[in-house]
Write an enzyme that holds these catalytic residues in place. Structure first.
Site, PDB file in Angstrom:
ATOM      1  N   ASP A 144       0.874  -1.165   0.000  1.00 10.69           N
ATOM      2  CA  ASP A 144       0.000   0.000   0.000  1.00 10.69           C
ATOM      3  C   ASP A 144       0.915   1.219   0.000  1.00 10.69           C
ATOM      4  O   ASP A 144       2.108   1.122   0.306  1.00 10.69           O
ATOM      5  CB  ASP A 144      -0.947  -0.003   1.205  1.00 10.69           C
ATOM      6  CG  ASP A 144      -2.150   0.915   0.956  1.00 10.69           C
ATOM      7  OD1 ASP A 144      -2.088   1.750   0.027  1.00 10.69           O
ATOM      8  OD2 ASP A 144      -3.145   0.812   1.696  1.00 10.69           O
TER       9      ASP A 144
HETATM   10  C1  BGC Z   1      -4.860   3.357  -0.015  1.00 13.05           C
HETATM   11  C2  BGC Z   1      -4.961   2.391  -1.168  1.00 13.05           C
HETATM   12  C3  BGC Z   1      -4.726   3.128  -2.455  1.00 13.05           C
HETATM   13  C4  BGC Z   1      -3.364   3.793  -2.405  1.00 13.05           C
HETATM   14  C5  BGC Z   1      -2.996   4.582  -3.638  1.00 13.05           C
HETATM   15  C6  BGC Z   1      -3.576   4.147  -0.059  1.00 13.05           C
HETATM   16  O1  BGC Z   1      -3.584   5.156   0.869  1.00 13.05           O
HETATM   17  O2  BGC Z   1      -4.966   2.668   1.197  1.00 13.05           O
HETATM   18  O3  BGC Z   1      -6.205   1.763  -1.153  1.00 13.05           O
HETATM   19  O4  BGC Z   1      -4.870   2.290  -3.546  1.00 13.05           O
HETATM   20  O5  BGC Z   1      -3.331   4.688  -1.317  1.00 13.05           O
HETATM   21  O6  BGC Z   1      -3.718   5.745  -3.722  1.00 13.05           O
END
Ligand code: BGC
Length: 765
Positions: free
Chosen positions: A289
């Protein structure tokens, strides 16, 4: 036939003409030509990894053998906010990503362009309903089509990968991202996860099943350490990932921010290797993530393959004060750090190879290497919009319809535009399209239909539609938040309601109150909304309440008096149109709750074990999540899991259970469902299994099958269910596997977890 290389012919001709060397040429041709041709052919034949006819495994092995240590290390971190690192020398493309899962969050071209308000280029795309609303359709075919059209939009916008689906379980009502997931049940979530992944991958687009694992609260998401026992992990929090990997061969999985049992997910050999790779057989790559890595060697060794984001955006991201304060992690898998760790012996080259192989394999298997996507910019097509509308419509749940009649004797619902003269449309969510919750899933649509617009369109010109705000949305306009301002707005709304035949109050939340990186502060509706509902209901008993939120809300103050109640969730750009279709009976409600709605937050099984203390949270309720808890402990919810009304009625009959067919090709269960009303409609037939004998603690029952059945008035259909041993199993930590104890089970069939219409014994051998 091998071609004689052109260069050879040119040189030969030149020699003959200039030096009259015919005899020599003849000799060369006879003796040397075959050799030269062979050498040249070897040189021009396709390099193995570039040859699409070879297996991905062979291509990966060949390509890997040509890579330097530095090149391999470079592949482990992104090169930008939404792009992996390309290796130009070898023609390895960057994987261009886009956020999801509720559509393509507007990324276009350079990953520096975002959908932020101040972005240089604003790109719009279809905003689909939230995952929870799609889950309320109980329609895997529709979710698969959604995945497919989202995949088309990803390609049209020049990207290769969509960061979704979100398959984390709704453990408790306050998780800020409940709206993104598919609800509280692992079986329903699994079916929809598989469908979404299949749809996306059918377009050659890479999905990312997120967030692995157990991302069930936003509170301190980088640091919260969750204590979850092995059985609970396997029965509740992992099944959707397992199904996405085993059944849909998901190409990537995104690791979560949080820690599980003391280890950050991105560093967990247990989760990433033992469970994901060995138990589930995952062959794709794990992407972190954004900002969820906290070490170099431990992360690479655990099998976390690709750190995101990378490059300059990562540095800026990490430098933000809030990132530092929250404990964000990134910048651990940069090439220099990885190379240094390899040289120091902390990472073996074989391990590095394994991680790079995972990424390369997906680049080949998805087709990205051979057929790079060409951006056409064509999105929000009528077909894509139709899928969004169908999801929003099928996902609306009719929670209450007390059969109220208008003074002229006509039923309140569905509204009949020919028999009413006026409608008051009221509420902070009535004239704004609140398409989804906040954060990375929020898509910017070209246009979105508000409930008011949808209602006006179907009310037609003969019905007077009046709008009143009723109460400001908390924090949106400070001038509307004071006591006096609220009283004034409430009075205007009550007056509008009193002067109309029907009042429709649309309340709920918005991205600043419900979204990513924070949890919802309370299960109660935002300030002033309960009071608004009460005031409108007092002014006009023919009031329909519509909930436009992604989480259950407390309804105890007004529910008894409310004659009609709809849960619209977040319907994406077509939400307002879908709502009007349901209100006016253009569509018959068929949505069913994918989550139990408790009366009070205190009734929730996680109450007392959320959000945790001193950065630790104990999942003490274990497997008793959602209806597994409410139905076993016999606690009355406000609305049960699987519940939803229709404008027609259904009758169940003829439940047949064949114990001997478990695990066979024949259906073990058949049941007939009949539409006994006067309108066409759809019922979601649900099958639960009750274990009456296992020595281990088991919930009252568990969902193991469902079908959405469309029925014309008076029509009956037989529904078939196939059952395998897995459907009777629990996870045994002692045996490290699934166990089905032979003996007496019960098959239960009905329209919700609390309305079991028929039950029959099943003897598992
Ligand atoms: C989120 C993800 C997301 C990623 C990219 C993170 O903060 O938890 O779900 O895909 O950011 O934006």
């Amino acid at each position: 036939m091998r071609r004689i290389p052109d260069a050879f012919i040119v040189i030969a001709k030149a020699l003959i003409v200039s030096f009259n060397v015919l005899p020599v040429v003849a000799a060369v041709l006879i003796v040397g030509l075959p050799q030269m041709v062979a050498a040249q052919a070897a040189h021009t034949s396709v390099t193995p990894y570039k040859d699409p006819s070879m297996t991905p495994e062979k291509r990966v092995a060949d390509l890997l053998s040509r890579m330097t240590l530095e090149e391999k290390a470079t592949m482990l971190a992104g090169s930008g906010w939404m792009e992996s690192a390309p290796i130009e020398r070898l023609g390895i493309p960057a994987i261009k990503m886009a956020d999801g899962p509720m559509g393509v969050r507007a990324w276009y071209g350079s990953s520096a362009i975002t959908n932020a308000a101040n972005a240089a280029t604003v790109v719009t795309s279809t905003s689909f309903p939230a995952g929870e609303t799609m889950a309320a359709t109980w329609d895997p075919d529709l979710v698969q089509r959604e995945g497919q059209v989202i995949g088309q939009e990803v390609k049209a916008l020049g990207r290769d990968m969509i960061l979704g689906p979100t398959v984390n379980i709704n453990r408790q009502p306050l998780w800020g991202r409940n709206f993104e997931g598919y609800g509280e049940d692992p079986y329903l979530t699994s079916r929809l996860a598989v469908a979404y992944v299949r749809g996306v991958q059918s377009e050659g687009v890479i999905p990312s099943v997120k967030h692995f694992a157990a991302n069930n609260e936003e509170y301190e998401r980088h640091r919260i350490d969750e204590t979850i026992d092995e059985r609970t992990l396997h029965e509740i929090y992992l099944p959707a990932f397992k199904a996405a990997v085993e059944e849909a061969d998901a190409w990537t999985v995104m690791s979560a921010y949080n820690l599980v049992n003391g280890v950050h997910c991105a560093e967990s050999p247990y989760l990433l290797n033992d469970v994901l790779r060995k138990e589930f057989g995952f062959k794709g790559f794990v992407v972190s993530d954004w900002g969820s890595t906290y070490s170099t060697a431990a992360t690479v060794n655990a099998g976390m393959d690709l750190e995101m984001p990378g490059g300059e955006p990562m540095q800026k991201f990490m430098a933000r004060p809030e990132a530092l304060a929250q404990g964000s992690g990134a910048g651990w898998l940069t090439a220099d750090k990885v190379v240094a760790a390899v040289k120091a012996g902390e990472i073996t080259e074989a391990t590095l190879d394994r991680n790079v192989e995972s990424i390369l394999r997906v680049i080949f298997v998805s087709g990205l290497f051979d057929n790079p996507h060409v951006a056409t910019g064509i999105v929000d097509t009528p077909e894509q919009r139709a899928v969004a509308l169908q999801g929003a419509t099928e996902g609306i749940v009719l929670l209450k319809n007390a059969g109220a009649l208008l003074p002229n004797g006509v039923a309140l619902l569905p509204l009949d535009a020919k028999k009413i003269h006026s409608i008051a449309v009221i509420g902070p969510n009535a004239a704004v399209a609140r398409t989804g919750g906040g954060g990375s899933s929020l898509v910017r649509p070209k246009q979105a239909i508000t409930p008011e617009e949808g209602i006006r369109a179907l009310a037609g010109t003969d019905v007077k539609v009046t709008y009143a705000l009723g109460v400001g949305m908390e924090g949106e306009n400070p001038e509307q938040d004071g006591t006096e301002a609220r009283a004034k707005l409430r009075k205007e709304a009550a007056d509008a309601a009193a002067q109309s035949d029907v009042a429709i109050v649309v309340v709920g939340r918005y991205p600043k109150l419900e979204g990513e990186s924070f949890d919802v502060a309370t299960m109660d509706l935002p300030p002033g909304q309960d009071e608004l509902i009460e005031a409108v209901e007092t002014a006009n008993p023919h009031t329909i309440v519509v909930l436009n939120t992604g989480d259950p809300v407390t309804m105890t103050r007004w529910i008894e008096k409310t004659p009609a109640l709809l849960f619209m969730g977040y319907g994406g750009q077509e939400g307002g149109k879908a709502l009007a279709n349901i209100l006016f009976g253009v569509a018959n409600p068929s949505g069913k709750l994918p989550v139990t709605m408790p009366k009070h937050f205190e009734d929730s099984p996680a109450y007392g074990h959320y959000p945790g203390e001193h950065l630790k949270v104990n999942y003490a309720e274990g497997i008793y999540v959602g209806y597994r808890y409410f139905d076993t402990k016999k606690i009355g919810p406000q609305f049960p899991f699987g519940f939803g009304l229709s404008y027609t009625s259904f009758e169940y009959s003829g439940l047949d259970v064949h114990s001997s067919r478990v695990g066979s090709k024949e259906p073990a269960v058949t049941v007939t469902v009949k539409n006994t009303g006067a309108r066409a409609g759809a019922e979601v037939v649900q099958l639960y299994i009750h274990d009456g004998h296992s020595p281990i603690d088991r919930p009252e029952h568990e969902l193991k099958g469902f079908r959405r059945v469309e029925l014309k008035p008076g029509e009956s259909k037989q529904v078939e269910f196939w059952l395998g041993r897995q459907d009777f199993s629990y996870w045994s930590p002692e045996k490290k596997g699934w166990v089905a104890d032979p003996g007496a089970f019960e098959v239960q069939v009905g329209g919700s977890s609390r309305s079991i219409e028929l039950r029959e014994p099943l003897e598992l051998r």
